[in-house]
Motif scaffolding. Structure first.
Motif, PDB file in Angstrom:
ATOM      1  N   PHE A  23     -17.075   2.655   1.039  1.00  0.00           N
ATOM      2  CA  PHE A  23     -17.213   1.719  -0.069  1.00  0.00           C
ATOM      3  C   PHE A  23     -15.920   1.551  -0.877  1.00  0.00           C
ATOM      4  N   ILE A  24     -15.123   2.626  -0.995  1.00  0.00           N
ATOM      5  CA  ILE A  24     -14.006   2.628  -1.933  1.00  0.00           C
ATOM      6  C   ILE A  24     -12.674   2.798  -1.206  1.00  0.00           C
ATOM      7  N   PRO A  25     -11.810   1.795  -1.222  1.00  0.00           N
ATOM      8  CA  PRO A  25     -10.491   1.920  -0.581  1.00  0.00           C
ATOM      9  C   PRO A  25      -9.671   3.070  -1.177  1.00  0.00           C
ATOM     10  N   GLY A  26      -9.055   3.853  -0.308  1.00  0.00           N
ATOM     11  CA  GLY A  26      -8.166   4.915  -0.766  1.00  0.00           C
ATOM     12  C   GLY A  26      -8.861   6.037  -1.503  1.00  0.00           C
ATOM     13  N   TYR A  27     -10.134   6.235  -1.239  1.00  0.00           N
ATOM     14  CA  TYR A  27     -10.922   7.195  -2.025  1.00  0.00           C
ATOM     15  C   TYR A  27     -10.293   8.583  -2.044  1.00  0.00           C
ATOM     16  N   GLU A  28      -9.955   9.125  -0.887  1.00  0.00           N
ATOM     17  CA  GLU A  28      -9.420  10.483  -0.817  1.00  0.00           C
ATOM     18  C   GLU A  28      -8.065  10.578  -1.523  1.00  0.00           C
ATOM     19  N   ALA A  29      -7.194   9.601  -1.285  1.00  0.00           N
ATOM     20  CA  ALA A  29      -5.884   9.602  -1.945  1.00  0.00           C
ATOM     21  C   ALA A  29      -6.037   9.473  -3.455  1.00  0.00           C
ATOM     22  N   MET A  30      -7.009   8.689  -3.900  1.00  0.00           N
ATOM     23  CA  MET A  30      -7.262   8.520  -5.322  1.00  0.00           C
ATOM     24  C   MET A  30      -7.644   9.850  -5.966  1.00  0.00           C
ATOM     25  N   LEU A  31      -8.545  10.594  -5.325  1.00  0.00           N
ATOM     26  CA  LEU A  31      -8.952  11.888  -5.861  1.00  0.00           C
ATOM     27  C   LEU A  31      -7.787  12.860  -5.915  1.00  0.00           C
ATOM     28  N   GLN A  32      -6.998  12.894  -4.860  1.00  0.00           N
ATOM     29  CA  GLN A  32      -5.886  13.833  -4.814  1.00  0.00           C
ATOM     30  C   GLN A  32      -4.858  13.526  -5.897  1.00  0.00           C
ATOM     31  N   ARG A  33      -4.572  12.246  -6.120  1.00  0.00           N
ATOM     32  CA  ARG A  33      -3.602  11.889  -7.163  1.00  0.00           C
ATOM     33  C   ARG A  33      -4.158  12.252  -8.543  1.00  0.00           C
ATOM     34  N   ALA A  34      -5.446  11.991  -8.757  1.00  0.00           N
ATOM     35  CA  ALA A  34      -6.057  12.354 -10.040  1.00  0.00           C
ATOM     36  C   ALA A  34      -5.978  13.859 -10.266  1.00  0.00           C
ATOM     37  N   ALA A  35      -6.277  14.643  -9.240  1.00  0.00           N
ATOM     38  CA  ALA A  35      -6.227  16.101  -9.357  1.00  0.00           C
ATOM     39  C   ALA A  35      -4.815  16.600  -9.618  1.00  0.00           C
ATOM     40  N   GLU A  36      -3.830  15.972  -9.004  1.00  0.00           N
ATOM     41  CA  GLU A  36      -2.434  16.349  -9.228  1.00  0.00           C
ATOM     42  C   GLU A  36      -2.033  16.109 -10.679  1.00  0.00           C
ATOM     43  N   GLU A  37      -2.485  15.000 -11.246  1.00  0.00           N
ATOM     44  CA  GLU A  37      -2.159  14.700 -12.639  1.00  0.00           C
ATOM     45  C   GLU A  37      -2.777  15.746 -13.566  1.00  0.00           C
ATOM     46  N   VAL A  38      -4.014  16.125 -13.296  1.00  0.00           N
ATOM     47  CA  VAL A  38      -4.665  17.163 -14.100  1.00  0.00           C
ATOM     48  C   VAL A  38      -3.918  18.483 -13.963  1.00  0.00           C
ATOM     49  N   ALA A  39      -3.589  18.848 -12.735  1.00  0.00           N
ATOM     50  CA  ALA A  39      -2.907  20.130 -12.487  1.00  0.00           C
ATOM     51  C   ALA A  39      -1.567  20.206 -13.205  1.00  0.00           C
ATOM     52  N   GLY A  40      -0.949  19.049 -13.429  1.00  0.00           N
ATOM     53  CA  GLY A  40       0.375  19.020 -14.039  1.00  0.00           C
ATOM     54  C   GLY A  40       0.427  19.573 -15.451  1.00  0.00           C
ATOM     55  N   VAL A  41      -0.714  19.596 -16.172  1.00  0.00           N
ATOM     56  CA  VAL A  41      -0.726  20.151 -17.534  1.00  0.00           C
ATOM     57  C   VAL A  41      -1.151  21.617 -17.540  1.00  0.00           C
ATOM     58  N   LYS A  42      -1.360  22.206 -16.359  1.00  0.00           N
ATOM     59  CA  LYS A  42      -1.766  23.611 -16.218  1.00  0.00           C
ATOM     60  C   LYS A  42      -2.975  23.921 -17.113  1.00  0.00           C
ATOM     61  N   PRO A  43      -4.085  23.227 -16.886  1.00  0.00           N
ATOM     62  CA  PRO A  43      -5.232  23.353 -17.783  1.00  0.00           C
ATOM     63  C   PRO A  43      -5.993  24.662 -17.602  1.00  0.00           C
ATOM     64  N   GLU A  44      -6.615  25.104 -18.693  1.00  0.00           N
ATOM     65  CA  GLU A  44      -7.559  26.215 -18.621  1.00  0.00           C
ATOM     66  C   GLU A  44      -8.990  25.701 -18.550  1.00  0.00           C
ATOM     67  N   ARG A  45      -9.263  24.600 -19.244  1.00  0.00           N
ATOM     68  CA  ARG A  45     -10.616  24.039 -19.268  1.00  0.00           C
ATOM     69  C   ARG A  45     -10.542  22.536 -19.023  1.00  0.00           C
TER      70      ARG A  45
END
Length: 229
Positions: A23-45
């Motif tokens: 249903f969604i173009p680029g779904y896997e790449a979209m998730l990975q990029r979103a996760a990378e952006e989150v990881a970039g701030v070294k979050p605890e929560r």
């Protein structure tokens, strides 16, 4: 807010993870990029709003070794799938069955994937973005992976044609692709990219689009130092 993915997409929850890729173009790449952006701030929560079966949460947990991800969703059936999927992460994955309109706890990052298009009013969406900004600690980040659509033709029609071509490549007829779009419009509202970014900025974020594969986008908002006016 109540929402059932089974009813909305007319598919078994067990089939969701396979079907969403059609249903969604680029779904896997979209998730990975979103996760990378989150990881970039070294979050605890991290809060994952409208977490579904936990695909985005899984990507975040894999990329952010110290993070606890709280999955927020009103659909208990989807959260059940997420619980099984994320069991290997133990206490780092926590489930919360509630609307994302409920009070949000303090956190380092908020993420969402294909969830916030269920907010049909741009004013209500801007207000949600403002509550997200208020929940974020200094240096926090908001990442929204979702569909955006131009407001008017001919670009709107062109983007839908591009989207339909993806479904056709995945074995869905063109007629059925457009039928899906019509069915989804009962609950889904896709605002133009510029309007989404403006709403994030009005809510107190420095916002930008960091990834796009029509019609999928990843928007990132960094909390402004002086907060909400």
């Amino acid at each position: 807010m109540s929402h059932s993915v089974r009813q909305h997409l007319q598919l078994d929850i067990e089939a969701y993870d396979a079907s969403i890729r059609a249903f969604i173009p680029g779904y896997e790449a979209m998730l990975q990029r979103a996760a990378e952006e989150v990881a970039g701030v070294k979050p605890e929560r991290v809060l994952d709003l409208g977490a579904g079966t936990g695909a985005l949460a899984e990507a975040i947990l894999e990329k952010s070794d110290a993070a606890v991800v709280e999955l927020v969703d009103v659909d208990g059936e989807m959260l059940g799938r997420a619980e099984a999927r994320l069991r290997r992460f133990g206490e780092r994955a926590r489930l919360r069955q509630q609307s994302f309109n409920a009070p949000l706890p303090s956190c380092d990052a908020v993420a969402a994937s294909l969830a916030l298009h269920h907010v049909a009013d741009i004013g209500a969406k801007t207000a949600l973005f403002a509550r997200i900004a208020q929940a974020l600690r200094p240096g926090g980040i908001f990442v929204n992976a979702d569909v955006t659509m131009p407001e008017a033709d001919p670009q709107r029609a062109a983007d839908y044609a591009t989207w339909a071509a993806h479904l056709v490549a995945c074995g869905i007829t063109e007629a059925r692709a457009y039928q899906h779009f019509e069915e989804w419009s009962d609950e889904d509202t896709y605002f133009p990219l510029d309007r989404e970014l403006l709403a994030m900025r009005e809510a107190g974020f420095d916002a930008d689009c960091v990834w796009c594969q029509t019609p999928s986008t990843v928007l990132v908002g960094r909390k402004l130092r002086w907060g909400i006016m």
